[in-house]
Design a protein around this motif. Structure first.
Motif, mmCIF file in Angstrom:
data_model
loop_
_atom_site.group_PDB
_atom_site.id
_atom_site.type_symbol
_atom_site.label_atom_id
_atom_site.label_comp_id
_atom_site.label_asym_id
_atom_site.label_seq_id
_atom_site.Cartn_x
_atom_site.Cartn_y
_atom_site.Cartn_z
ATOM 1 N N SER A 27 -76.622 -49.590 -6.748
ATOM 2 C CA SER A 27 -75.193 -49.358 -6.520
ATOM 3 C C SER A 27 -74.421 -50.625 -6.851
ATOM 4 O O SER A 27 -74.794 -51.722 -6.413
ATOM 5 C CB SER A 27 -74.921 -48.949 -5.068
ATOM 6 O OG SER A 27 -75.577 -47.738 -4.741
ATOM 7 N N GLU B 191 -73.510 -45.378 -8.083
ATOM 8 C CA GLU B 191 -73.664 -45.049 -6.667
ATOM 9 C C GLU B 191 -75.049 -44.470 -6.411
ATOM 10 O O GLU B 191 -75.371 -43.359 -6.830
ATOM 11 C CB GLU B 191 -72.598 -44.047 -6.236
ATOM 12 C CG GLU B 191 -72.683 -43.667 -4.758
ATOM 13 C CD GLU B 191 -71.619 -42.666 -4.351
ATOM 14 O OE1 GLU B 191 -71.765 -42.041 -3.288
ATOM 15 O OE2 GLU B 191 -70.637 -42.486 -5.120
ATOM 16 N N GLU C 55 -68.586 -47.350 -11.807
ATOM 17 C CA GLU C 55 -69.246 -47.307 -10.504
ATOM 18 C C GLU C 55 -70.641 -46.685 -10.647
ATOM 19 O O GLU C 55 -70.783 -45.611 -11.242
ATOM 20 C CB GLU C 55 -68.433 -46.474 -9.511
ATOM 21 C CG GLU C 55 -67.066 -47.030 -9.193
ATOM 22 C CD GLU C 55 -66.277 -46.069 -8.317
ATOM 23 O OE1 GLU C 55 -66.265 -46.259 -7.097
ATOM 24 O OE2 GLU C 55 -65.701 -45.114 -8.891
#
Length: 809
Positions: free
Chosen positions: A571, A554, A552
């Motif tokens: 993101s 972010e 991930e």
């Protein structure tokens, strides 16, 4: 009310300079401020004119904020106002003033006012071509003259016209004023040498250091033109050396160090009696040789510890530093630095300390057995010898530094040229590279000549001092023999002892010079040691617990240099086992994402997670153990193919290495080589083709067995047929693994689970291949452009064959 008398006291004339065993106060206090004011006004005006034309005002942030500088200003103000205190005492206390006192107060205040103005000028402005460090000549000369003038009053020590007798209150007050002037001028003279109000680096260098590109232009080593003493930061250097002087954790070597120290003390004790009992004692050489033999093990321990720790430190530095390094320069600095540590320890422990002990013992012996005059002669000659040695050696340091820099440049140029020999061949630049290397050697030899010439000057100076001392002592000894105060045998004993004394003294200069050279040689190594690690594990960092392999990003922000963001609010997420492709024009930030995930750099904002864990909070080693990378440009070690594949897991067996090679579809190719898996790949793998190197890299990654695969344009430098073959091998590697691909050819990522299109650090499009084509956006345009180019290349390739066959017929 004060009475103004004549110009001089006692109706004397100012032409009477020397009266009653000293200067006349009237003459002295007229001459000194006149000279000081003349120097400050005339030379100061020239300096001011030079600054007015060629200087620039320094930015406030570069102007040093120093208490010592404020001390300089306050001392100068005090000295400017001090004569008016004397006038007040003469007028109120004694009610008698003379003309020279008023003139002295005015001229003295004006001269120190000019000095304060020059001090402020140098503090706030800088010459456009500032190459020096320290105050200008005018201020240094002014402070030196002011301090010398206060010392000149000591000539009048026995004159009744001055206050030295302290017979009354007036004498005591005038002596107090003189003492204050003496202390203040001395402090200003010392502070002037330090120059606390000026930048400690050239002003233009300070500006360039702030404005340079830290990603591509970061200098590895400091400029050799600096003139700071090698003894600067001696305590910090010593703290760095102490751990290597005492072998921690090895009790045998620690005992050996103590035993060598005891042998050194025994050697000194024996050495004292050599001239007297020369025939009876012959064991000094044996003890010295035994100590040297035993010390070898300690030297080897020190050398190994330094090299291993520095090697580990260099591997711990960031990618940013390694991208800007010069390999030849680094290796040369490490070689010189590690060898100089051994030399330094030997010189200090077994040369400098014993030499000082020999000199002190000899002086005591001459003073007690012969006469205090002999001890005085030896002490004066020793002090003069050491002072000149230290002064000249410090002066020679700049030549040694310059020689090291030229040596680094020559070796670095040679290494760069040999590493890039293919480029040299492509452009027929052999003669150009040879000429560049020759020019570098010539510059090195010029610096080497300066070092040798200055060494000759040092040796001649040392020999002159030693010769004069030996001559003076011999003449005095001969005189005492003629006066029957000494015997002829004492003269022989003196000659033997004087040689015994001056031999270590002569070597002392050599040792000091070698220590100085060792410090210079170590400077580059110290700079390497103090290179800060950009990416560090946080305190109490834990290991990465990889469960599925979900990635991930972010709101990630990142920039290599301030003010120019490469990634802006990026993101995305990659599900376990999926393949994510990154496409876009050059400079859009594709490779930067790979580097951030592998944690070559830390993000400036946002967060990167693997299975919910922030990668900045886990150990780098555990993070990288789960990630495999196949780069665009594979660089192999100059070793066998088997060992290059085994680098993925160093403890792998030969069977596992061969299985990885089969999975990468290179096993059969390796067996076709005469030496098979023992084939040497050459430096950087240049003996293999591009496709073969890529397959070795793939086999290495397969052997590592990572859960996450990063492909950084792994096939962009290959031809179409080789690329298709390697793509099949990559598909085997990436099966059931989370994969991020940086793609140059869009045809290689049509099957990706998700495609991100980056432009100027932003994600402008995302989706699967078919979805992005239907949108008709940036990705569709890139796809159409590549298809058109591929079609044109195919047509050109097809038309070349008939033409070539026609020519052949």
């Amino acid at each position: 009310m004060a009475v103004l008398g004549g110009y001089c006291e006692g109706n004397n004339s100012i032409t009477q300079a020397w009266v009653q065993q000293g200067f006349q106060p009237c003459f002295f206090f007229t001459l000194v401020p006149s000279v000081l004011l003349s120097v400050c006004l005339l030379l100061g005006a020239l300096q001011y004119a030079c600054y007015a034309r060629f200087s620039r005002a320094m930015e406030p942030k570069y102007i040093p904020r120093s208490r010592l500088y404020r001390g300089q200003v306050l001392l100068s103000l005090f000295l400017a106002l001090q004569p008016f205190g004397g006038l007040l005492w003469q007028g109120v206390g004694l009610r008698q003033l003379y003309g020279y006192m008023l003139l002295y107060a005015c001229l003295w205040a004006l001269s120190w006012g000019c000095a304060i103005a020059l001090l402020q000028l140098e503090h706030t402005r800088v010459l456009a071509h500032d190459r020096t460090r320290g105050h200008g000549t005018v201020l240094l000369l002014f402070w030196a003259l002011a301090f010398a003038a206060e010392n000149l009053t000591l000539v009048c020590w026995r004159s009744p016209l001055w206050w030295w007798a302290l017979e009354n209150t007036n004498h005591k007050v005038q002596f107090g004023f003189w003492l204050l002037r003496y202390i203040c001028t001395f402090m200003l003279f010392i502070l002037g040498m330090k120059a606390p109000g000026l930048p400690h680096k050239p002003y233009m260098l300070l500006i360039n250091e702030e404005e340079r590109d830290v990603e591509n232009c970061q200098p590895l080593l400091t400029d050799a033109s600096r003139t700071t003493s090698t003894w600067k930061d001696f305590r910090r250097k010593l703290r760095l050396l102490v751990p290597y002087m005492w072998p921690r954790g090895n009790h045998l070597l620690q005992g050996l160090v103590l035993f060598c120290m005891a042998l050194m003390g025994l050697e000194r004790a024996i050495n004292v009696f050599v001239p007297i009992y020369y025939k009876k004692i012959g064991s000094t050489g044996f003890v010295s040789n035994l100590r040297t033999f035993l010390w070898v093990w300690v030297q080897q321990f020190t050398n190994r510890q330094v090299q291993v720790q520095l090697f580990a430190h260099l591997h711990g530095l960031s990618l940013r530093w390694h991208l800007g390094r010069r390999t030849g320069e680094v290796l040369r600095s490490v070689d010189r630095g590690t060898s100089s540590i051994n030399n330094l320890l030997s010189y200090i422990i077994f040369s400098i300390v014993p030499t000082i002990a020999d000199i002190v013992i000899s002086i005591v012996y001459f003073t007690s057995v012969f006469s205090a005059w002999f001890g005085l002669i030896i002490f004066v000659c020793m002090s003069l010898y050491l002072t000149l040695t230290i002064f000249i050696t410090e002066w020679r340091t700049k030549y040694r530094r310059d020689m090291n820099t030229r040596d680094n440049e020559a070796k670095s140029r040679a290494v760069d040229s040999l590493l890039n020999f293919e480029t040299v061949k492509y452009y027929n630049a052999e003669s150009y590279e040879v000429n560049r290397f020759n020019n570098a050697i010539v510059k090195y030899q010029v610096s080497e000549w300066k070092v040798s010439a200055s060494l000759g000057l040092l040796n001649q100076t040392q020999n002159l001092v030693i010769g004069l001392g030996l001559l003076a002592g011999s003449l005095l000894c001969a005189y005492f023999v003629t006066e029957n105060k000494l015997q002829v045998g004492d003269f022989v004993l003196f000659g033997t002892y004087i040689i015994q004394l001056y031999t270590p003294l002569n070597w002392f200069g050599t040792y000091y010079r070698m220590i100085q050279n060792s410090f210079v040689d170590m400077e580059n190594m110290f700079e390497l040691f103090h290179e800060e690690q950009e990416v560090k594990d946080v305190v109490n960092a834990s290991d990465l617990r990889l469960e599925a392999g979900r990635i991930e990003f972010e709101n990630v922000h990142f920039s290599y240099i301030d003010g120019k963001e490469i990634l802006q609010d990026v993101s995305f997420s990659v599900m376990p086992g999926q393949t994510l492709a990154l496409v876009g024009p050059s400079g859009s930030g594709k490779s930067t994402i790979i580097r951030l995930l592998f944690r070559f750099y830390d993000v400036r904002g946002g967060c990167i997670r693997i299975d919910g864990q922030d990668i900045s909070q886990v150990k780098q080693a555990s993070l990288r153990a789960h990630i495999g990378v196949v780069p665009q440009d594979t660089v192999l070690f100059n070793d066998t193919i088997a060992n290059n594949i085994r680098y993925g897991r160093t403890l792998a067996t030969d069977q596992e290495v061969q299985e990885a090679a089969r999975a990468a579809d290179i096993h059969d190719r390796i067996l076709s080589f005469p030496d098979g898996y023992n084939t040497q790949v050459g430096e950087r793998g240049l003996k293999l083709s591009g496709g073969e190197k890529q397959r070795v890299a793939i086999a290495r990654t397969i052997l590592k067995g990572p859960h996450i695969i990063l492909l950084d344009e792994a096939t962009s430098a290959l031809d179409t047929e080789t690329e298709r073959n390697i793509q099949a091998s990559l598909a085997k590697v990436c099966a059931h693994r989370t994969t991020i691909v940086v793609a140059h050819r869009l045809s290689t990522v049509v099957g990706a689970d998700q495609i991100l299109v980056l432009k100027d650090g932003h994600i402008v499009e995302r989706g699967r291949h078919e979805e992005l084509l239907q949108k008709g956006g940036v990705y569709a345009g890139m796809w159409l452009q590549q298809q058109t180019r591929d079609d044109s290349e195919s047509k050109e390739h097809s038309t070349e064959k008939p033409q070539s066959s026609k020519k052949a017929s």
